[in-house]
Design a protein around this motif. Structure first.
Motif, PDB file in Angstrom:
ATOM      1  N   UNK A   8       0.830  -1.204   0.000  1.00 26.78           N
ATOM      2  CA  UNK A   8       0.000   0.000   0.000  1.00 26.78           C
ATOM      3  C   UNK A   8       0.866   1.256   0.000  1.00 26.78           C
ATOM      4  N   UNK A  11       2.963   1.669  -3.332  1.00 21.91           N
ATOM      5  CA  UNK A  11       2.105   2.126  -4.429  1.00 21.91           C
ATOM      6  C   UNK A  11       1.777   3.612  -4.290  1.00 21.91           C
ATOM      7  N   UNK A  12       1.430   3.992  -3.047  1.00 19.44           N
ATOM      8  CA  UNK A  12       1.091   5.391  -2.753  1.00 19.44           C
ATOM      9  C   UNK A  12       2.229   6.320  -3.164  1.00 19.44           C
ATOM     10  N   UNK A  16       2.956   9.101  -6.472  1.00 20.72           N
ATOM     11  CA  UNK A  16       3.346  10.494  -6.251  1.00 20.72           C
ATOM     12  C   UNK A  16       4.633  10.836  -6.988  1.00 20.72           C
ATOM     13  N   UNK A  50       4.948  16.428   5.806  1.00 19.71           N
ATOM     14  CA  UNK A  50       4.560  15.526   4.718  1.00 19.71           C
ATOM     15  C   UNK A  50       4.625  14.072   5.172  1.00 19.71           C
ATOM     16  N   UNK A  53       1.549  13.265   6.956  1.00 15.06           N
ATOM     17  CA  UNK A  53       0.387  13.112   6.074  1.00 15.06           C
ATOM     18  C   UNK A  53       0.433  11.773   5.343  1.00 15.06           C
ATOM     19  N   UNK A  54       1.631  11.362   4.937  1.00  9.22           N
ATOM     20  CA  UNK A  54       1.788  10.047   4.307  1.00  9.22           C
ATOM     21  C   UNK A  54       1.326   8.964   5.293  1.00  9.22           C
ATOM     22  N   UNK A  56      -0.693   9.288   7.863  1.00  7.98           N
ATOM     23  CA  UNK A  56      -2.132   9.386   8.117  1.00  7.98           C
ATOM     24  C   UNK A  56      -2.935   8.705   7.013  1.00  7.98           C
ATOM     25  N   UNK A  57      -2.606   9.040   5.748  1.00 10.40           N
ATOM     26  CA  UNK A  57      -3.345   8.454   4.625  1.00 10.40           C
ATOM     27  C   UNK A  57      -3.114   6.942   4.557  1.00 10.40           C
ATOM     28  N   UNK A  60      -5.305   5.302   7.103  1.00  9.23           N
ATOM     29  CA  UNK A  60      -6.728   5.301   6.710  1.00  9.23           C
ATOM     30  C   UNK A  60      -6.994   4.212   5.664  1.00  9.23           C
ATOM     31  N   UNK A  61      -6.064   4.071   4.711  1.00 15.01           N
ATOM     32  CA  UNK A  61      -6.241   3.062   3.659  1.00 15.01           C
ATOM     33  C   UNK A  61      -6.149   1.648   4.232  1.00 15.01           C
ATOM     34  N   UNK A  64      -9.267   0.766   6.020  1.00 19.85           N
ATOM     35  CA  UNK A  64     -10.334   0.425   5.074  1.00 19.85           C
ATOM     36  C   UNK A  64     -10.162  -1.012   4.563  1.00 19.85           C
TER      37      UNK A  64
END
Lengths: 149, 86
Positions: A8, A11-12, A16, A50, A53-54, A56-57, A60-61, A64
């Motif tokens: 994950x 890929x993220x 970017x 940053x 934020x990486x 955090x996202x 969240x992923x 999910x």
């Protein structure tokens, strides 16, 4: 679907435009994802913004994908480790001031993640106790160190 | 950049099948219009806007690296088909 933290995050970052490899390490309190990437400074951002934020996202992923997945900590080039060491040093220096002079010392406003490092570093210190106090206009709080009675 | 948005947004919602991203070029800036299943809008915005803020901010980091300019908006369609609004 089981969560796949390494894939994950890789890929993220790839989407970017960062060529990155991720090494997962088990540690107490969760999973550390250690990123090796070109252009690490850009990915860390100002004061690690940053990077946060990486993280955090990514969390969240992963949540999910699997709500029971453990939270991950993302580090790049040892940034978090170094920032953590610097905070611990700051905490110990402030505690020494309190012990020696009996003063009350106030640290600068910090986010919850950083405050936790300070509280933990001093929780077994016999001469000081720590409290967080809200600061108007920000989510950050200051830590107050007092002599322990 | 669209691939990044596609990957992240679809990885965050309950209904990835309902996600659509439309790039609109204007004055050298690409505006990505994001449409979602109505029940997923809150998920992408997040508590106090934290999720959309993080997505936008990472998008800017990627855009700076690639030397392009872009922005992101969520388009909420009215159920009765009247004018869309943010």
């Amino acid at each position: 679907m089981a969560a796949d933290p390494k894939k994950t995050l890789e890929e993220l970052l790839r989407h970017l435009g960062f060529d990155a490899t991720v090494e997962p390490h088990e540690m107490d309190g969760g999973l550390l994802l250690d990123v090796k990437a070109d252009d690490a400074g850009r990915l860390i951002g100002r004061q690690g913004q940053t990077l946060s934020e990486v993280q955090y996202i990514a969390n969240r992923m992963l949540f999910q994908q699997d709500p029971s997945a453990p939270k991950v900590t993302v580090d790049i080039g040892g940034y978090r480790t170094q920032a953590r060491d610097a905070l611990v040093q700051k905490a110990l220096a402030a505690a020494e001031k309190v012990r020696r002079w009996g003063d009350i010392v106030e640290l600068e406003p910090l986010n919850a993640f950083d405050r936790r490092i300070i509280h933990n570093a001093l929780k077994d210190n016999p001469s000081v106790e720590t409290h967080s106090v809200e600061v108007e206009g920000t989510e950050k709080k200051v830590i107050i160190l007092r002599p322990r009675h | 950049m669209q691939a990044f948005l596609d990957y992240v947004v679809k990885g965050l919602v309950e209904r990835p099948d309902a996600v659509s991203i439309t790039p609109v070029e204007r004055d050298g800036i690409t505006l990505f219009q994001l449409r979602l299943h109505p029940t997923d809008v809150g998920k992408i915005i997040g508590r106090k806007g934290s999720t959309i803020h993080a997505i936008r901010s990472l998008m800017q980091v990627g855009a700076a690296k690639k030397g392009i300019r872009c922005s992101l908006e969520i388009v909420e369609e009215e159920v009765d088909g009247s004018a869309p609004q943010e």
